[in-house]
Every structure is written in C-alpha cells, then in structure tokens.
Design an enzyme around this catalytic site. Structure first.
Site, PDB file in Angstrom:
ATOM      1  N   SER A 146     -11.032   6.199  54.736  1.00 31.37           N
ATOM      2  CA  SER A 146     -12.052   6.730  53.823  1.00 31.37           C
ATOM      3  C   SER A 146     -11.675   8.147  53.413  1.00 31.37           C
ATOM      4  O   SER A 146     -10.882   8.814  54.089  1.00 31.37           O
ATOM      5  CB  SER A 146     -13.402   6.759  54.557  1.00 31.37           C
ATOM      6  OG  SER A 146     -14.385   7.417  53.783  1.00 31.37           O
ATOM      7  N   TYR A 160     -18.774   8.494  61.948  1.00 34.18           N
ATOM      8  CA  TYR A 160     -18.016   7.806  60.888  1.00 34.18           C
ATOM      9  C   TYR A 160     -16.767   8.632  60.540  1.00 34.18           C
ATOM     10  O   TYR A 160     -15.646   8.109  60.480  1.00 34.18           O
ATOM     11  CB  TYR A 160     -18.914   7.632  59.664  1.00 34.18           C
ATOM     12  CG  TYR A 160     -18.304   6.857  58.518  1.00 34.18           C
ATOM     13  CD1 TYR A 160     -18.260   5.464  58.529  1.00 34.18           C
ATOM     14  CD2 TYR A 160     -17.787   7.520  57.403  1.00 34.18           C
ATOM     15  CE1 TYR A 160     -17.710   4.752  57.465  1.00 34.18           C
ATOM     16  CE2 TYR A 160     -17.235   6.820  56.336  1.00 34.18           C
ATOM     17  CZ  TYR A 160     -17.202   5.431  56.371  1.00 34.18           C
ATOM     18  OH  TYR A 160     -16.659   4.741  55.316  1.00 34.18           O
TER      19      TYR A 160
END
Ligand SMILES: NC(=O)c1ccc[n+]([C@@H]2O[C@H](COP(=O)([O-])OP(=O)(O)OC[C@H]3O[C@@H](n4cnc5c(N)ncnc54)[C@H](O)[C@@H]3O)[C@@H](O)[C@H]2O)c1
Length: 254
Positions: A146, A160
């Site tokens: 990401s 995350y």
C-alpha cells in the site's frame, strides 16, 4: 499485444479475488491468458468472479474458499492449487483488511487481526508457494502492500501501516534470496482505490479530501491497479526484482 505482456500457459494464485483490486486482478489476468486458482473467504464473491471469467470465454478458474488467517487452511489451499494447476508460476497476495482505529484505541486483538491478515498470511503463502517455485526454478510473486507501506497514510491505522511496511521488507528480502533461483518478488503499493475496502471505511468527506490532495485529482479504479499487477506478473517486467512499485496518482513523489 506483445507476447511478453501476456500470460498464456501461466498458472497462478490470486488471494482476495472476491472483491476490489483482487477481483479486478483475477479478471485481468484471465483476460491476458492466465489459468487461475482464486482464494478468498467470501464464497459468493469468488463464485461470481469465476462466472464472469467463464462468461468472457476465458479458462474457468479454480476457486478455494479459505480463511488466510488459518495456516492449515492456507497449506491446503496452496496444495489444492498446485494439484489443480500442475504448476504455480505466480502468486498475487492481494487479500487484506483495513482498520483505521486511532493508535490509543487499538486493542491487542485488533492489532493481531490486522497483522495476521496483512502480513502473517502473506508470509505463509510465500513460504508454501516458494517451495514449489524453487523446485521448478522459476516464479513471480507480487505482494500487494500500500501507499501506507511507503509512508504514513490517513487511510490506515498504525497496525495497517506497520503491516504494509513489513510486507515491503519481506518482499525485498525474498527478492534477494530467491532471485538466484529464477524467482522474482516485488511489492506493489497502490494508493487510494475505489473498492469496497475504502467505500465501507471512509466517509464521503474523507474521500473528497483524499481526492483533493492527490495530484491526479481522483482515486484509482481497481482495474488500473490490476493492469500494473498484470505487468509485474508478466515477462515484460523481467528486470524488476525487489522493487516497490507505486501507483497512487502522484500522492507520493520521492
Ligand atoms: N483500496 C485501496 O485504496 C487500497 C490501497 C492500498 C492498498 N490496498 C490493498 O489492496 C488489497 C485489496 O484491497 P481492496 O481495496 O481490493 O479490498 P477489498 O475489501 O475490496 O478486498 C479484500 C478481499 O480480501 C478478502 N479477505 C479479507 N480477509 C480475508 C481472510 N481472512 N481470508 C481470506 N480472504 C480475506 C476479502 O474477503 C475481500 O474479498 C489489500 O491488501 C489492501 O490493503 C488497497
């Protein structure tokens, strides 16, 4: 299309294939010739993507409903893929979850869940698949990290961001260790992409904000990300090893 961009006679696994970027990736890889095993927890979503691939006249994918948190289930899924496909030429680790909880509010249970689904599962998939790839002396792995694996992002909690940074590190290590065995490993770092993950965790106001601070002025479509993954799986990217490939509309310029 030039042959090196195509995946005919290539057999591979896509996780998280029932939704969003994973689903678009399954559709695109099938479109450019790959034969697939698709893995997800969502049986209904997997069936619908398989039906869509078949309806497009492509090879019907093999689907395996799996909870990627469960090591035994992952081992069974990889073995089932190998038995069905006869070879695993590529793995796209795309399954993931997003939690945006503020750091002081994150319970240990939630931390562990995010780490298990976004990092531990990818480690287990890589390990199981690399055993087959090492035997065959070739293979490609794309780990979907990401923008939050490159920097701190408003679209992600500390867990995350930590998991995605670690996934980039895992990819770089595996690239170095397995390149001499003919295996390429790369991390792919999408920026904000309009998928159920974002739509279910982000308010319209936040989506508008992210859009406004992205130089391109919009979020990506999942199929745009799938096209980059298709390139990374294909021989057209033969010289790309241990890289962290960004696709974020200019949200991170380094
Ligand atoms: N959408 C974005 O803006 C964005 C940005 C950067 C990175 N990513 C990454 O891209 C990947 C795909 O995200 P998306 O936006 O398509 O999300 P999505 O929610 O649309 O799809 C994720 C898929 O993972 C599956 N999954 C979740 N937990 C699972 C489990 N325990 N076992 C098996 N499958 C499980 C879900 O069922 C779902 O089909 C993720 O790794 C995500 O972190 C997304």
């Amino acid at each position: 299309m030039d042959q090196q961009f195509l995946l005919s006679k290539r057999y591979g696994v896509v996780t998280g294939a029932a939704s969003g970027i994973g689903r678009a990736t399954a559709l695109h890889l099938a479109e450019i010739g790959a034969t697939l095993t698709l893995i997800d927890l969502d049986a209904e979503g997997l069936t619908s993507v398989a039906v869509q691939i078949e309806a497009a006249g492509r090879t019907t994918p093999h689907i395996v409903v799996t909870d990627i948190c469960d090591e035994t289930e992952v081992k069974i899924a990889v073995q089932a893929a190998f038995t069905h496909l006869g070879s695993i030429d590529f793995l796209v680790n795309c399954a993931g979850i997003l939690r945006r909880t503020s750091f002081l509010e994150i319970e240990t249970e939630e931390w562990d869940l995010v780490m298990n689904i976004n990092l531990r599962a990818q480690y287990i998939f890589c390990r199981e698949v690399l055993r087959h790839m090492k035997d065959s002396g070739r293979g490609v792995i794309v780990n979907v990290a990401s923008l939050a694996g490159r920097t701190s992002s408003v679209l992600g909690g500390a867990h995350y961001t930590t998991a995605k940074h670690a996934l980039v590190g895992l990819s770089r290590h595996l690239a170095r260790e397995f390149a001499p065995h003919g295996i390429r490993v790369n991390a792919f770092c999408p920026g904000a992409t309009l998928t159920p993950m974002v739509q279910t965790t982000t308010s319209q106001e936040e989506i508008d904000h992210v859009t406004a601070v992205t130089p391109r002025g919009c979020m990506a479509d999942p199929m745009e990300q799938a096209h980059v993954i298709g390139f990374l799986v294909s021989d057209a990217s033969a010289n790309i090893i241990g890289a962290c490939i960004d696709s974020n509309g200019g949200a991170l310029m380094v």
